[in-house]
Design an enzyme around this catalytic site. Structure first.
Site, PDB file in Angstrom:
ATOM      1  N   GLY A  54      -5.466   3.056  -1.307  1.00 21.45           N
ATOM      2  CA  GLY A  54      -4.877   1.693  -0.662  1.00 21.45           C
ATOM      3  C   GLY A  54      -4.115   1.784   0.496  1.00 21.45           C
ATOM      4  CB  SER A  55      -1.331   0.195   2.267  1.00 20.79           C
ATOM      5  OG  SER A  55      -1.925  -1.069   1.935  1.00 20.79           O
ATOM      6  CB  THR A  56      -0.712   5.750   0.737  1.00 18.55           C
ATOM      7  OG1 THR A  56      -2.240   5.741  -0.305  1.00 18.55           O
ATOM      8  CG2 THR A  56       0.457   5.336  -0.268  1.00 18.55           C
TER       9      THR A  56
END
Lengths: 117, 577
Positions: free
Chosen positions: B293-295
């Site tokens: 995801g956004s990591t």
């Protein structure tokens, strides 16, 4: 004269025989002592192993935390209850690490992975 | 006619001579044979006699001890009793089996099977407790004996279980460090010697039987058991609070790649491996892949900044929070309008990051993702590592570039992501992570010492510094506020990834993975931490479920490591006093 020589010979062999018997008995005694001490060593080593295990179990962080809560009624500090004091040692340690990082970079001599597109 | 006396005497002398000769020859034969047996064949004879009076059994010797970085034992051995038998010397096997069945809590049929074997040595029950062994001794059964052999103990029970792994009944490493470092940990074999009586029964007392072999090597881990405990405690609390399926917290020293903590849930007790399912034994931080995801935007942003396609103040049009790509729509949480790249990262804008990735292009993005170690093993010293999933650009769809920029269509292991983010923390070096720092032999000589090893440098120090500043803003003003510490500057990124439902062939609307990855203190990082909370039920956002875990862990670990804050605490002390 002949009798005296015979007596001396008997005495000589008697002493030699006695020494031999004494030596054999002493050998058996020492062997028995070594065996006993060896058994003792094995037992003590086993005891040490068990104590080492107990020490490791009792010093586990979860055990210490449990004991601190239940026996000493201690609690984790709340935010704001801890004040960090800058220490020279910590600063020196940080500086040393930075110096090491620079040395590492120089030793590796690896360049950034910039694209050539 | 009377015999002549002289003839008789001569005949007698002749017979005597013959007899004497015969005796002499016989005596010479006996002496020769004795000489042959006692002198020439002395060694073979002695060995044969020894074998007739002794029985040797090879058992495993002590495995090496595993300790944490401060020398605290995490895996060690203690000799425990095992029950053995010589079936050949037992007359009433049924009676013996019945008595032993009660003392050992083993079915009689099983004991009868063992005692029915035509062997002079069988194991009846191995590695049992002292009380059971005493009960067997009190029975004084002929042909049944107690033998001491080492058993592996893990005194901290579940602490670090998934990393340590465990050893089997014959002291062979089966999982984790125990398996990876088997060649160092296993010792030589011990010879156990029994004396036998004339009927071949074993009679020697227990204490003097064991001839010790060389012990296995001692292994020192990079893990600190206190940091490990902190990580596990906070992970447990987060899982309980959010009713999550599981989770991972990894703590690394970003300057060296040394792991400081390795917490995985659910876990198991390596002292009772039969009680847990094999699924729990897995070291999921290296074996399992997930969509980050956004990591993952940390890596995409690093690539875009390094290539110069964006700068922190580059304006990107986020529109009304939606963007159509290949027949699908990429959404943001709210309307963005014109935002800078630093705001894209701060608010985790999908649209903004997709546009940055488009500017970068698929080939350049792929090249950087590979440079950061995705799609390849980190080469950490642990078994079963997965290389993750990163497809070649030739196999990408028209949406893949956009998906990758948001951390979709890519499978990473937790250790891969943490290693990549550590490269940002340490000035751009992708290091090989490791968990074992030293190996020592029984004589106290060091046989292995791990050095810091850099694989490559994906980004420059300048890019790393710029990105660190942007990640600090994420924590100070953006989605990662709950990871912030009052005394230290924290840099990090949140992530909330939808779980791909294999049955529905679509992303689940209810199942998510909340995560946070970052490092602290941002100006001179000492800790890089990844928190992954798997399928939380009460709340889902990474900034809500994972960021607080990062804060709690880093707060306690910094204190434990006596790392002073940037400005010290002297002024605050003065204010308090």
């Amino acid at each position: 004269m002949r009798r005296s020589g015979f007596t001396m010979m008997v005495l000589f062999f008697g002493i030699i025989g006695s020494l031999y018997v004494w030596m054999r008995i002493d050998l058996l005694r020492v062997s028995s002592d070594i065996e006993r001490l060896n058994d003792q060593r094995v037992e003590l080593e086993h005891r040490q192993e068990v104590l080492h295990l107990q020490l490791s179990q009792l010093t586990a962080p979860q055990k210490i935390a449990q004991a601190a809560k239940r026996q000493l009624n201690l609690e984790m500090p709340q935010p704001g209850q801890i004040v960090m004091v800058a220490s020279d040692t910590a600063m020196a340690s940080n500086e040393k690490r930075l110096k090491n990082a620079v040395q590492l970079a120089q030793r590796l001599n690896v360049t950034p992975h910039r694209s050539t597109y | 006619m009377k015999p002549n006396i002289g003839d008789v005497s001569q005949s007698s002398r002749f017979r005597s001579a013959i007899l004497c000769f015969g005796l002499l020859v016989g005596f010479a034969v006996i002496v020769s044979r004795l000489f042959y047996l006692q002198v020439i064949q002395a060694n073979e004879g002695a060995l044969q006699a020894w074998n007739q009076h002794h029985k040797s059994i090879v058992v495993e010797s002590n495995r090496g001890v595993i300790v944490d970085r401060n020398g605290s034992a995490l895996a060690l051995n203690v000799e425990v009793p095992s029950v053995t038998a010589d079936p050949m010397s037992i007359e009433d096997r049924g009676k013996v089996a019945e008595k032993l069945s009660r003392a050992l809590d083993v079915p009689k049929s099983q004991l009868m099977k063992e005692l029915g074997k035509k062997q002079d040595f069988v194991w009846l029950k191995r590695k049992l407790d002292e009380s059971s062994a005493k009960a067997v001794q009190q029975l004084s059964l002929p042909g049944v004996d107690i033998l001491m052999e080492p058993r592996r103990f893990y005194p901290k029970t579940t602490l670090l279980a998934n990393l340590l792994g465990f050893a089997g009944i014959d002291s062979q490493g089966l999982e984790g460090i125990e398996l990876q470092y088997e060649s160092y940990l296993q010792g030589g074999k011990s010879l156990v010697v029994f004396q036998r009586d004339a009927r071949g029964r074993m009679i020697n007392p227990v204490g003097s039987r064991k001839l010790r072999a060389s012990e296995g090597h001692r292994i020192t881990l990079t893990i600190d058991e206190v940091i490990q405990y902190i990580a596990e405690q906070e992970l447990d609390a987060a899982i309980q609070r959010t009713q999550a399926k599981g989770g991972t917290v990894l703590v690394m020293d970003p300057a060296t790649g040394a792991m400081l903590a390795w917490a995985i849930r659910p876990t198991f007790d390596p002292n009772k491996i039969s009680a847990g399912s094999p699924d729990l034994w897995r070291n999921r931080a290296v074996t399992d892949v997930y969509e980050p995801g956004s990591t993952f935007k940390v890596v995409v942003a690093a690539s875009a900044l390094e290539e110069g396609v964006v700068e922190p103040d580059t304006l990107i049009y986020g529109g009304d929070g939606g963007m159509s790509i290949a027949g699908t729509t990429v959404h943001d949480i709210g309307k963005s309008g014109w935002i800078t790249f630093s705001e894209v990262l701060r608010h985790s804008s999908n649209v903004g990051m997709v546009k940055a990735a488009i500017s970068l292009g698929d080939k350049r993005l792929y090249k950087y993702l590979r440079a950061f170690g995705f799609g390849e093993k980190t080469e950490i010293d642990l078994p079963g590592e997965s290389a993750g999933i990163l497809r070649d650009p030739s196999k990408w769809s028209s949406r893949s570039l956009a998906s990758l920029s948001m951390g979709q269509e890519v499978g990473v292991t937790p250790i891969q992501l943490l290693t990549a983010v550590s490269a940002v923390a340490n000035g751009g070096y992708l290091l090989k992570p490791y968990v074992v720092s030293e190996v020592w032999n029984a004589q106290g000589e060091r046989v292995l010492k791990r050095e810091v090893e850099a694989k490559r440098r994906p980004i420059s120090d300048e890019t790393a510094q710029v990105l660190t500043g942007l990640l600090q803003e994420v924590v100070a003003q953006g989605t990662g506020k709950r990871a912030g510490l009052a005394e230290y500057a924290v840099a990090g990124k949140t992530g909330t990834a939808q779980v791909f439902d294999q049955k529905a062939k679509a992303y689940s609307s209810t199942k998510v993975i909340g995560s946070f990855v970052g490092f602290v203190p941002a100006e001179a990082p000492r800790l890089a931490i990844l928190v992954v909370i798997d399928e939380p039920k009460t709340e889902g956002w990474g900034g809500v479920v994972a960021a607080p875990v990062f804060r709690k862990v880093s707060e306690q670990v910094l204190r434990h490591m006596r790392i002073a804050p940037k400005n010290g605490g002297l002024m605050k002390v003065a204010a308090i006093s």
